[in-house]
Design a protein around this motif. Structure first.
Motif, short mmCIF file in Angstrom:
data_model
loop_
_atom_site.label_atom_id
_atom_site.label_comp_id
_atom_site.label_asym_id
_atom_site.label_seq_id
_atom_site.Cartn_x
_atom_site.Cartn_y
_atom_site.Cartn_z
N HIS A 73 -11.44 -20.56 88.75
CA HIS A 73 -10.68 -21.77 89.05
C HIS A 73 -10.12 -22.40 87.78
CE1 HIS A 73 -9.59 -25.49 91.15
NE2 HIS A 73 -10.19 -26.15 90.17
N GLU A 74 -10.95 -22.46 86.73
CA GLU A 74 -10.48 -23.01 85.45
C GLU A 74 -9.35 -22.16 84.87
OE1 GLU A 74 -13.93 -23.08 83.04
OE2 GLU A 74 -14.95 -24.65 84.21
N ALA A 75 -9.51 -20.85 84.94
CA ALA A 75 -8.50 -19.96 84.37
C ALA A 75 -7.18 -20.08 85.14
CB ALA A 75 -9.00 -18.51 84.40
N ARG A 76 -7.28 -20.20 86.45
CA ARG A 76 -6.06 -20.32 87.26
C ARG A 76 -5.33 -21.62 86.91
NH1 ARG A 76 -8.44 -20.56 91.71
NH2 ARG A 76 -8.63 -18.32 92.05
N ALA A 77 -6.08 -22.71 86.73
CA ALA A 77 -5.45 -23.99 86.41
C ALA A 77 -4.83 -23.99 85.02
CB ALA A 77 -6.49 -25.11 86.53
N ALA A 78 -5.45 -23.27 84.08
CA ALA A 78 -4.98 -23.26 82.69
C ALA A 78 -4.11 -22.05 82.37
CB ALA A 78 -6.18 -23.31 81.74
N ASN A 79 -3.81 -21.26 83.40
CA ASN A 79 -3.04 -20.03 83.19
C ASN A 79 -3.72 -19.14 82.14
OD1 ASN A 79 -0.91 -18.27 83.76
ND2 ASN A 79 0.36 -19.08 82.08
N GLY A 80 -5.07 -19.09 82.24
CA GLY A 80 -5.84 -18.29 81.30
C GLY A 80 -6.28 -16.97 81.91
N ASP A 81 -7.29 -16.38 81.28
CA ASP A 81 -7.76 -15.06 81.71
C ASP A 81 -9.28 -15.01 81.54
OD1 ASP A 81 -7.43 -12.59 82.80
OD2 ASP A 81 -6.34 -11.72 81.11
N HIS A 122 -6.79 -13.81 89.88
CA HIS A 122 -7.92 -14.73 89.78
C HIS A 122 -8.72 -14.79 91.09
CE1 HIS A 122 -6.31 -15.94 85.96
NE2 HIS A 122 -5.18 -16.30 86.50
N ASP A 123 -8.77 -13.67 91.80
CA ASP A 123 -9.54 -13.58 93.03
C ASP A 123 -10.86 -12.87 92.75
OD1 ASP A 123 -9.63 -13.60 96.14
OD2 ASP A 123 -10.06 -11.52 95.59
N ARG A 124 -11.96 -13.50 93.14
CA ARG A 124 -13.27 -12.95 92.78
C ARG A 124 -13.51 -11.54 93.34
NH1 ARG A 124 -18.26 -13.82 96.17
NH2 ARG A 124 -17.79 -16.06 96.19
N GLU A 125 -13.28 -11.38 94.64
CA GLU A 125 -13.54 -10.07 95.24
C GLU A 125 -12.69 -8.99 94.60
OE1 GLU A 125 -15.87 -9.44 97.28
OE2 GLU A 125 -16.51 -11.54 97.47
N ARG A 126 -11.44 -9.34 94.27
CA ARG A 126 -10.54 -8.33 93.70
C ARG A 126 -10.94 -7.97 92.27
NH1 ARG A 126 -4.26 -9.45 94.54
NH2 ARG A 126 -5.12 -9.46 96.66
N VAL A 127 -11.30 -8.97 91.47
CA VAL A 127 -11.66 -8.67 90.08
C VAL A 127 -12.96 -7.87 90.03
CG1 VAL A 127 -13.02 -10.76 89.58
CG2 VAL A 127 -11.76 -9.64 87.76
N LEU A 128 -13.88 -8.12 90.98
CA LEU A 128 -15.11 -7.33 91.03
C LEU A 128 -14.83 -5.90 91.47
CD1 LEU A 128 -17.69 -9.90 92.48
CD2 LEU A 128 -17.47 -9.10 90.12
N ARG A 129 -13.88 -5.73 92.39
CA ARG A 129 -13.50 -4.36 92.78
C ARG A 129 -12.89 -3.62 91.60
NH1 ARG A 129 -11.56 -6.77 97.58
NH2 ARG A 129 -9.40 -6.58 96.84
#
Length: 483
Positions: free
Chosen positions: A335-343, A446-453
């Motif tokens: 959520h923080e990364a999405r708001a700050a356009n981070g990674d 920034h989707d949890r399920e996708r980044v874990l996959r």
């Protein structure tokens, strides 16, 4: 095994733990309250299901001490031994006409998971449920279900500990004395809790003077005087709670609305306390004359709830975050990364050769390996990393958002070296290494399920190439070899 036989087995297991119709116990009450607060529902319970009724060992909200089994929700979890989620009972034909839906307590939402006990033969048998309920329909997230399951495991641990204590009392004098000592300590705690753990205060607005009851003096660890304290209510509160309390008081003076909050307090003897404070305006002839309120010492309750939350979020063996807590922390970072356009970088770690340690050296050696891996993930070399144990020999890490890809590659190479562990004993030597899959949240939206996959795909690509290496997931092309 038939349904009748399974029901008989469950009732036998329930009888063996000797928990049905016992008096309230603080640990179970606190666990039910934690479930209610953490999932934000109006009701919760730890339920035991007898042949004709369901009985609540602990309950929060407008629930009776027991109800009939027919048309109830928990018996379905008891009978199927599977979680039950009902988002809106009025839309579910199984429950729409239930007395518990059409009448008090007007249940519209239910989520329950089995609570099981382990019998002497090793079989785990369901004896009840841990559930949350509400008067409004709602959706259940996977994290909610994971959290409820983790809390159910705490309930199981409480039941197991209680059962072991009762069995010990019957088998040996030493165990009997231990149980008596625990019961004596509990009685002493209850007596101490009953000794003025709550007090009242009154602040005269015109005179600008404050008066305390004896209970407030006791909480502050001050000798009881003539009711006139040497300082004000806020003087002993610690920041930032002091500022919060002052702001709330000013708002009450402006709006007339009462408030209640929890705060940390330092007593006159330098001891920390957790207190619950309330405040409201006292009127005289229609005008504000004083601020009145209560202060309650909730230190022990707060510590117990904190300990239970820690148990629900922590892997017992390694003291790392467990799977549910890892998902919660990862969601926050995403959520923080999405708001700050981070990674955000995520590592999935699988131990190679771990089964060989268990087979050759025993499970105690395997547990030692898992604790050693946890210690290395917590070391200063990986400061600000958020490590977790997902289960078995699987670990995961959320790396700091300000860590670039080149720096992460360098640290992963060091981590691969740190995960090389050699165990020996009983004439055997076993070697463990770690294989790592890396993924970045920007490539997973920034989707949890996708980044874990993505991380999982990189992990198994690394395993196919060579165990003990690391690869990074890439949207196009094969995963990139790190080391």
């Amino acid at each position: 095994m038939s349904d009748t036989q399974r029901e008989a087995l469950r009732q036998q297991a329930l009888a063996e733990i000797n928990l049905l119709d016992t008096p309230p116990e603080r640990e179970f009450d606190a666990l039910a309250k934690v479930a209610q607060r953490m999932l934000g529902t109006g009701m919760s319970s730890i339920t035991l299901v007898a042949p004709e009724r369901q009985w609540f060992k602990a309950r929060c909200g407008p629930l009776a001490a027991e109800t009939q089994r027919a048309q109830a929700f928990c018996p379905i979890v008891f009978e199927t031994e599977e979680p039950l989620i009902v988002a809106d009972t009025s839309l579910d034909p199984r429950f729409a006409t239930s007395l518990f839906v059409t009448g008090a307590p007007h249940i519209r939402y239910y989520a329950g998971v089995p609570v099981r006990v382990r019998r002497a033969d090793g079989d785990r048998v369901t004896v009840g449920t841990l559930c949350v309920l509400d008067e409004q329909p709602r959706d259940t997230t996977p994290v909610d279900l994971e959290l409820l399951t983790e809390l159910a495991s705490v309930a199981e641990a409480l039941i197991e500990a209680r059962t072991l204590a009762l069995c010990a009392a019957k088998t040996a004098e030493e165990h009997r004395m231990a149980v008596e000592r625990l019961e004596r300590e509990r009685r002493q705690f209850k007596r101490a809790e009953g000794m003025a753990d709550m007090g009242s205060y009154r602040y005269d607005i015109e005179k600008r003077s404050v008066a305390w009851s004896d209970g407030v003096f006791a909480i502050h660890e001050l000798p009881v005087g003539d009711g006139k304290p040497t300082g004000d209510i806020m003087g002993a509160l610690l920041e930032p709670d002091r500022t919060t309390f002052r702001t709330a008081v000013m708002r009450t003076l402006d709006t007339g609305e009462p408030f209640e909050l929890e705060a940390d307090l330092l007593t006159a003897k330098g001891n920390d306390r957790r207190v619950r404070c309330s405040c409201e305006i006292e009127l005289a002839k229609g005008k504000p004359a004083a601020l009145i309120g209560l202060i309650q010492d909730i230190t022990e309750q707060h510590r117990l709830e904190t300990r239970l939350r820690h148990q629900a979020r922590t892997d017992d063996l390694t003291q790392l975050a467990n799977r549910a807590e890892f998902h919660r922390l990862l969601d926050a970072r995403l959520h923080e990364a999405r708001a700050a356009n981070g990674d955000v970088g995520v590592l999935l770690i699988d131990l190679d050769g771990f089964k060989g340690v268990n087979d050759a050296l025993g499970h105690a050696a395997g547990d030692a390996v898992l604790r050693l891996v946890a210690d290395r993930l917590r070391s200063s070399s990986y400061e600000r990393w958020l490590p977790a144990r997902l289960g078995g020999d699987e670990f995961a890490v959320v790396v700091p958002t300000d860590l670039g890809r080149a720096d992460l590659d360098r640290m992963v190479r060091r981590l691969l070296h740190d995960l090389e562990i050699v165990m020996d004993g009983q004439g055997h030597i076993a070697r463990v290494t770690g294989t790592i899959g890396i993924a970045w949240s920007s490539e997973a939206l920034h989707d949890r399920e996708r980044v874990l996959r993505h991380a999982d795909a990189a992990l198994y690509a690394a395993k196919r190439t060579r165990k003990g290496t690391a690869q990074t997931y890439q949207l196009t092309g094969p995963p990139r070899q790190v080391a």
